[in-house]
Scaffold this motif. Structure first.
Motif, PDB file in Angstrom:
ATOM      1  N   ARG A 191       1.061  -1.159  -0.252  1.00 37.12           N
ATOM      2  CA  ARG A 191       0.424  -0.285  -0.522  1.00 37.12           C
ATOM      3  C   ARG A 191       0.949   1.294  -0.678  1.00 37.12           C
ATOM      4  NH1 ARG A 191      -3.593   0.549   4.701  1.00 37.12           N
ATOM      5  NH2 ARG A 191      -4.917   1.021   2.909  1.00 37.12           N
ATOM      6  N   GLN A 219       3.466  -1.180   3.669  1.00 37.18           N
ATOM      7  CA  GLN A 219       2.777   0.357   3.837  1.00 37.18           C
ATOM      8  C   GLN A 219       3.761   0.825   3.565  1.00 37.18           C
ATOM      9  OE1 GLN A 219       0.201   1.575   7.361  1.00 37.18           O
ATOM     10  NE2 GLN A 219      -1.175   3.227   5.643  1.00 37.18           N
ATOM     11  N   SER A 229      -3.771   6.004   9.949  1.00 38.16           N
ATOM     12  CA  SER A 229      -4.265   4.458   9.836  1.00 38.16           C
ATOM     13  C   SER A 229      -4.579   3.742  11.086  1.00 38.16           C
ATOM     14  CB  SER A 229      -2.774   3.772   9.192  1.00 38.16           C
ATOM     15  OG  SER A 229      -2.873   2.133   8.503  1.00 38.16           O
ATOM     16  N   ALA A 245       6.006  -1.295   7.616  1.00 42.07           N
ATOM     17  CA  ALA A 245       5.419  -0.074   7.079  1.00 42.07           C
ATOM     18  C   ALA A 245       6.639   1.061   7.410  1.00 42.07           C
ATOM     19  CB  ALA A 245       4.621   0.977   8.282  1.00 42.07           C
TER      20      ALA A 245
END
Length: 408
Positions: A191, A219, A229, A245
Motif C-alpha cells: 500500500r 505500507q 491508519s 510500514a
C-alpha cells in the motif's frame, strides 16, 4: 444517522493522542461526493501511474469504480471480472439505523458505513490469479471508499493499493478496508499513500485470518497533509502476519498508526517492523499493540520500531505494547527514536561524499528494511518519488540511461 450522533475520537482517547484530529472532526463528512465529468476524467487519466507489468487495474474516484479506466468492468454492471479467477461486486449500501455500539477505534469505520454508497467486494477463486491487482484510489472532495477483499481457502494474491489525489485540491478520505483470508490463503498486500498536501486521510482496516493463513503487508506513507491508519487484526491457529510500514514526513505532516493484533488461538505469529523519518516540524507515531490471550499458546511476536528525527521541531512516538496472558509464548520488542548516526556520517564525509548526499544515503539505508519488501516495479516507482527528498541516494533514470557510446 448523522455525523453529529457519532462520538468520534478525540485527543483524550489513548489510542488517538498523536493523531491530527481537529481538521477531520470539523469536516462535513456527509457532503456529497464530486461528480464524474469529462474534465475530471482527463485529470484522473493524467494522474495514473505507469502500469506494473502484467497487472490488472481497478480505479476508484471518490470511492466509486471508474469502469472506463478499470480492466473488465462495463458501465452499469454490478458484477464484473478483472481476471478469470477474480470476481468484483459493487454492493449498494444501506445506512444502518440506531446508535453505534462499536468501540472508539471503530468509529470512523462506522462513519463510513453511514455514508458509503457502495462496498466493492473482490473475491478470488481457489485457483487464485497470477497477475498482480492494482487498486488506485483518486481522492476528491469528501469520500468514503469501502472495500472487502475475500480470499477463500488455498487462494493466493498480490494486491497493490495506491492512495492518490487530484493535485493540490483539498480532499478528505475515510476508507474502510475489510480483509478475510481463508484457511492457508496467502495475500501479499503493498500500500502506498501519496496524496496531495491538502489531503486528509483516515482509514480503518479489519483483518481476519483463518487457520494457517498468511498476510505479507507493506505500507509506505509519503505524502498527505495528515493521515491516520487503524488496523485491527484477528489471528487463528498457525496464522502468520508480516507487517512492514515506513513513513517519511516533512513540513507539518502528521502520520499516525495504531495496530491492534489479537492472538487468541494456538501457534500464531506476528512480525512487525516500522521505520519512520520525521523532518522539519512533522510528527510521526506508531502504536503496535499485541494481545495474547490464555488460549494463544505458542504465539510468536516480534517487534522492531525505529524513528529518525531530522529537525529541531520534529516529533516521533513509537510505542510497542505486549499484553500477554500466557507463559507459553515467544516475544521480543524494541523501540528507538534518535538522530542520524554521527560516526557513520563522519565516515561518509571523510570519503569525499558531500553532506546532503551522505545524509540521504543514511536515510535510505534506514528505510530500506521496509522498501526492499515491495514488488520490484512498485519499488522503482517509489524510488523515483524519493529523488527530490533523498538527493544523491538513488540513481536517477537519466543517470542510468545508456549513452550513445554504450549503444554502439
Amino acid at each position: 444517522m448523522t455525523q453529529t450522533s457519532l462520538a468520534l475520537p478525540t485527543g483524550r482517547d489513548e489510542n488517538w493522542r498523536y493523531a491530527a484530529l481537529r481538521p477531520v472532526t470539523q469536516l462535513n463528512w456527509g457532503e456529497p461526493s464530486p461528480e464524474w465529468t469529462t474534465d475530471v476524467e482527463a485529470q484522473v487519466t493524467a494522474l495514473l501511474p505507469p502500469r506494473l507489468a502484467g497487472s490488472r487495474r481497478l480505479v476508484l474516484f471518490a470511492g466509486r469504480v471508474v469502469p472506463a479506466l478499470s480492466d473488465g468492468i462495463t458501465i452499469g454492471s454490478s458484477r464484473g471480472k478483472l481476471a478469470d479467477a477474480l470476481t468484483l461486486e459493487c454492493l449498494e449500501n444501506e445506512a444502518p439505523s440506531g446508535p453505534s455500539t462499536l468501540d472508539i477505534d471503530q468509529r470512523f469505520a462506522d462513519l463510513n458505513r453511514q455514508h458509503a454508497t457502495q462496498t466493492l467486494r473482490l473475491t478470488l477463486s481457489t485457483q487464485g490469479d497470477a497477475h498482480p491487482i492494482e487498486i488506485i484510489h483518486i481522492a476528491s472532495g469528501v469520500s468514503h471508499p469501502a472495500i472487502e477483499l475475500v480470499l477463500p481457502a488455498e487462494a493466493s494474491a498480490q494486491i497493490i493499493e495506491r492512495q492518490l489525489s487530484r493535485g493540490e485540491i483539498a480532499s478528505a478520505t475515510n476508507l474502510r478496508l475489510d480483509i478475510h483470508l481463508g484457511s492457508r490463503a496467502k495475500l501479499h498486500l503493498a500500500r502506498l499513500l501519496q496524496c496531495g498536501t491538502q489531503a486528509q486521510h483516515i482509514e480503518t482496516l479489519n483483518i481476519g485470518l483463518a487457520d494457517g493463513a498468511e498476510l505479507d503487508y507493506t505500507q509506505i506513507s509519503l505524502s498527505a497533509a495528515n493521515a491516520r491508519s487503524t488496523a485491527l487484526i484477528e489471528h487463528a491457529n498457525e496464522s502468520q502476519v508480516n507487517w512492514q510500514a515506513s513513513a517519511l514526513a516533512a513540513g507539518r505532516q502528521v502520520f499516525d498508526h495504531y495496530i491492534l493484533t489479537r492472538h487468541a488461538q494456538r501457534g500464531a505469529r506476528t512480525q512487525q517492523t516500522f521505520r519512520g523519518i520525521a523532518s522539519e516540524q512533522s510528527r510521526l507515531a506508531f502504536n503496535g499493540h499485541m494481545q495474547v490471550t490464555k488460549s494463544g499458546l505458542q504465539s510468536d511476536l516480534q517487534q522492531s520500531l525505529k524513528c529518525l528525527l531530522d529537525g529541531t521541531r520534529a516529533e516521533a512516538n513509537v510505542r510497542p505494547q505486549l499484553e500477554i496472558y500466557t507463559d507459553v509464548v515467544s516475544a521480543s520488542h524494541g523501540a528507538t527514536v534518535g538522530k542520524l548516526d554521527r560516526d557513520m556520517l563522519f565516515y561518509l564525509l571523510s570519503r569525499g561524499i558531500d553532506p546532503m548526499t551522505a545524509e540521504s544515503l543514511l536515510k535510505w539505508a534506514f528505510i530500506s528494511d521496509v522498501l526492499t519488501k515491495l514488488p520490484m516495479g512498485l519499488r522503482e516507482q517509489i524510488e523515483l518519488a524519493l529523488l527530490d527528498r533523498l538527493p544523491g541516494a538513488i540513481a536517477s533514470p537519466a543517470a542510468n540511461a545508456p549513452t550513445h557510446e554504450s549503444q554502439r
